[in-house]
Design a protein around this motif. Structure first.
Motif, PDB file in Angstrom:
ATOM      1  N   SER A   1       0.836  -1.201   0.000  1.00  0.00           N
ATOM      2  CA  SER A   1       0.000   0.000   0.000  1.00  0.00           C
ATOM      3  C   SER A   1       0.873   1.255   0.000  1.00  0.00           C
ATOM      4  O   SER A   1       1.969   1.263   0.526  1.00  0.00           O
TER       5      SER A   1
ATOM      6  N   ALA B   1       0.461   3.964   1.530  1.00  0.00           N
ATOM      7  CA  ALA B   1       0.516   4.663   2.810  1.00  0.00           C
ATOM      8  C   ALA B   1       1.579   4.077   3.740  1.00  0.00           C
ATOM      9  O   ALA B   1       1.855   4.639   4.788  1.00  0.00           O
ATOM     10  N   ALA B   2       2.195   2.966   3.332  1.00  0.00           N
ATOM     11  CA  ALA B   2       3.144   2.296   4.233  1.00  0.00           C
ATOM     12  C   ALA B   2       4.405   3.125   4.412  1.00  0.00           C
ATOM     13  O   ALA B   2       4.997   3.596   3.450  1.00  0.00           O
TER      14      ALA B   2
ATOM     15  N   GLN C   1       3.659  -3.920   9.001  1.00  0.00           N
ATOM     16  CA  GLN C   1       3.552  -2.701   8.206  1.00  0.00           C
ATOM     17  C   GLN C   1       3.006  -1.568   9.072  1.00  0.00           C
ATOM     18  O   GLN C   1       2.084  -1.761   9.869  1.00  0.00           O
TER      19      GLN C   1
ATOM     20  N   ASN D   1       1.447   2.301   8.801  1.00  0.00           N
ATOM     21  CA  ASN D   1       0.881   3.218   7.808  1.00  0.00           C
ATOM     22  C   ASN D   1       0.779   4.642   8.347  1.00  0.00           C
ATOM     23  O   ASN D   1       0.796   4.861   9.553  1.00  0.00           O
TER      24      ASN D   1
END
Lengths: 342, 373
Positions: free
Chosen positions: A2, A4-5, A33, A35
């Protein structure tokens, strides 16, 4: 992955390697992960490897295998200044420095952004002051750090981490030395920082109840180094806490979301009262002295709460005793006396 | 910077203008009032140090000497060959010792650290003891005594060699060891070993070399000649320069090693720079003036409370100036103006320095740095 990571771990194994031959694996196969805008609490019993994970994720300690990616780049490949602009930390060790005001401490957060003498520009000063204001420490700005309480000092250290303007903040037990109101205040500040500045915040803590109430996600390490992630409510319902923290002499109460002292059962009670604060605390008091709620209408003891002139009155009835009490202390004393005779 | 954050900053701009202004004024006062005042005191003491001694030179004659006016020839000689190099040496040595004390206290985060904590002076004393004893033992002592100047040089040379040997040892070890506390303990252990070697050497020494060794340990600013002064000035000025470059990192180190690294400081590089810089400054001063104690530990504390700050951008220049002031003051006192007596410099620095250290420890329990670990 993703977009946003901010921080990602791939198949990470953490632990220690001594003298090149002895390896102590603490946890392996970790895929994690972090975010943007997310507050993650890392919880686990003592000795489960929380600190080792934090140290590995911040690049203080190399992983045994696998990799940690900070903004899609291996953490070890970052130049130190570049890393400092991406990630800031708040450590457990208390800072002991004399003759430094909160402003001076927070100003140090500008280290990776200033020139070689560390001269603060007008912009730097504004960033520092707004960092101090956003943790609600505005009135501490020009006070010396050695004159502050633990709670005030923690706020200043969080402001320092903010002034570094990272996208990721890692805090090692930020609530450890604080009393409960200050713990809550600290978590509130961190949560609002994560939301308003869309930073990712990772913190380790022993305060399970607080973590459950405030984290967006929890990372739980159990005694064997297995890591379970999820949103707090799912994890509570899955019953993972009881097994992850499984110690004798403490049991997890899934209703209250906290560990409670196990009850040595003495009898059962029936409580007749309207829904009120008095009802809740009478319930707790009876549990504390070893009485559990009866299944039916009748227990070993029956307590009725009535209001007389706006004040609560507890009426207790057992096989041998019947009396009215004006306080919970009196009620408990009556029950204990009854237990001793019976 | 995100658009949202600019909005927040502007909101706080109005709220924080007052205290920010107060802060600016305070910084301004420290830099524009405190430092120049200290410089004035330094100037006055510099002149007094030249004027006062076993022979007092009046101010009007003193002013006439450099301009080539008519003065007593003995006064001119005393001025050129004795008082002026001594005063210059005192300023340089005092500043260097105070500065290296500051570097060590910040690096080790220990309020009792001094320039010699790494074992520099003990290394120097082994070197000096070796030269003096071997000279006496082999009967070359007479040669040294006859050579005079060369004798001084060989002592300075031995002292530098001794300090360098210890410095190399510390650097070798610190390359493997990260923890500053471990380096601190190692430095103290090196001091003990050096002390033991000197004690053994003294057992084999004759009366005169024992005497000259103990004279060296008294410390003095008077032994530096015009030919040696440029060497001293060159190394110490370089040391001051490096210290100015280190101010930012020194400030970061106030929060401790881990925070400093997390803020992007190159710990290994800075550690080496601090250790080498301290060793060179303290080593050179010890070589020319002997092991002068207490200045290095007392002056940084004095500056911190005088300027009410831990900011090295103020403390570094403050230590240079106040170090010079204290060195000149102790030198004036040790020469007991108006008498022929000269007290050992180290006795005076200890008489002044020890109470300062005691004061720091006692009051540290309530405020200030205190004794931190």
């Amino acid at each position: 992955m993703s977009r946003a990571a901010i921080l990602t771990c791939k198949n990470l194994t953490i632990g220690y390697q001594n003298q090149k031959t002895i390896t102590r694996e603490i946890s392996k196969g970790l895929n994690l992960q972090l975010n943007r805008g997310e507050l993650v609490c890392l919880v686990g019993p003592n000795g489960s490897g929380k600190s080792t994970l934090i140290r590995t994720l911040t690049g203080i300690q190399p992983p045994l295998s696998g990799e940690v990616l900070l903004l899609d780049k291996k953490i070890a490949d970052h130049r130190s200044e570049e890393k400092a602009k991406t990630m800031s930390v708040v450590l457990t060790t208390p800072v002991q420095a004399g003759y430094m005001t909160a402003f001076d401490i927070v100003a140090l957060g500008r280290f990776p952004h200033t020139n070689w003498v560390g001269r603060l520009t007008e912009d730097d000063t504004e960033i520092i002051l707004s960092a101090i204001a956003s943790v609600g420490a505005g009135d501490l700005t020009y006070r010396f750090i050695h004159e502050m309480s633990d709670g005030e000092r923690q706020k200043v250290m969080i402001a320092r981490a903010l002034a570094q303007e990272p996208v990721l903040m890692v805090l090692d037990e930020p609530t450890a030395f604080l009393d409960i109101p200050h713990k809550i205040e600290t978590m509130r500040i961190l949560r609002s920082v994560a939301r308003s500045t869309s930073k990712a915040i990772l913190l380790s803590t022993h305060d399970l109840n607080l973590a459950i109430r405030s984290a967006d996600r929890l990372w739980i390490i159990d005694q064997h180094g297995a890591l379970i992630t999820g949103i707090p409510e799912d994890l509570v319902l899955s019953g993972i806490f009881g097994s992850a923290f499984g110690i004798h002499g403490a049991s997890f109460d899934p209703v209250r979301g906290e560990f409670t002292i196990p009850i040595e059962k003495k009898g059962t009670f029936a409580l007749r009262a309207r829904k009120s604060v008095e009802r809740i605390w009478t319930w707790y008091a009876l549990e504390r002295i070893g009485y559990l709620p009866a299944d039916g209408e009748r227990g070993d003891i029956t307590v009725t709460i009535r209001k007389v002139d706006g004040k609560p009155v507890w009426e207790i009835r057992t096989d041998t005793v019947a009396r009215e009490c004006s306080s919970l202390a009196e009620l408990i004393e009556t029950i204990s006396a009854n237990d001793r005779e019976g | 910077m995100k658009p949202g954050e600019i909005g927040m900053r502007e909101r706080f701009r109005s709220l924080t203008a007052g205290p920010a202004l107060a802060l600016c004024i305070e910084r301004f006062r420290k830099m524009t009032f405190g430092i120049p005042l200290a410089l004035c005191v330094l100037g006055v003491l510099f002149v007094l140090d030249i004027m006062l001694g076993s022979v007092n030179i009046p101010l009007d004659s003193l002013l006439a000497i450099p301009t080539g006016g008519e003065v007593k020839e003995t006064w001119a000689t005393i001025f050129w060959y004795w008082r002026l190099p001594k005063a210059i040496t005192a300023v340089f040595a005092g500043a260097a010792l105070a500065l290296s004390g500051l570097l060590m206290q910040t690096f080790f985060r220990n309020p009792l650290a001094d320039p010699f904590i790494l074992g520099i002076s003990s290394g120097a004393s082994v070197g000096v003891a070796l030269v003096m004893m071997s000279a006496g033992f082999c009967g070359i002592g007479a040669v040294f005594a006859g050579l005079g100047f060369l004798g001084d040089v060989s002592i300075a040379f031995a002292s530098v060699l001794g300090s360098l040997a210890v410095l190399l040892l510390i650097l070798l070890i610190s390359a493997k060891i990260q923890s500053s506390t471990t380096i601190l303990v190692l430095g103290i252990m090196v001091s003990y070993i050096s002390g033991a070697i000197v004690t053994i050497l003294l057992q084999f020494a004759d009366q005169s070399s024992m005497h000259s060794y103990s004279f060296w340990t008294f410390g003095s600013f008077s032994g530096v000649t015009w030919s040696q002064l440029p060497v001293l000035a060159f190394f110490l000025t370089a040391g001051f320069g490096v210290s100015f470059f280190l101010t930012k990192s020194l400030n970061a180190l106030l929060l401790g090693e881990q925070y400093a690294v997390s803020m992007g400081m190159d710990y290994k590089k800075i550690k080496n720079a601090i250790i080498v810089n301290t060793a060179v400054m303290a080593g050179v001063v010890t070589a020319f003036c002997g092991p002068i104690g207490f200045l290095g530990v007392a002056v940084p504390h004095f500056c911190r409370s005088l300027f009410v700050t831990a900011d090295h951008r103020i403390l570094v220049p403050a230590c240079v100036i106040v170090g010079g002031i204290i060195a000149l003051a102790t030198d004036i006192i040790s020469h007991l103006p108006g008498t022929d007596l000269v007290l050992p410099l180290n006795a005076i620095t200890a008489l002044f320095g020890a109470p300062v250290v005691i004061w720091v420890i006692v009051r540290g329990t309530r405020f200030g740095r205190g004794v931190t670990t």
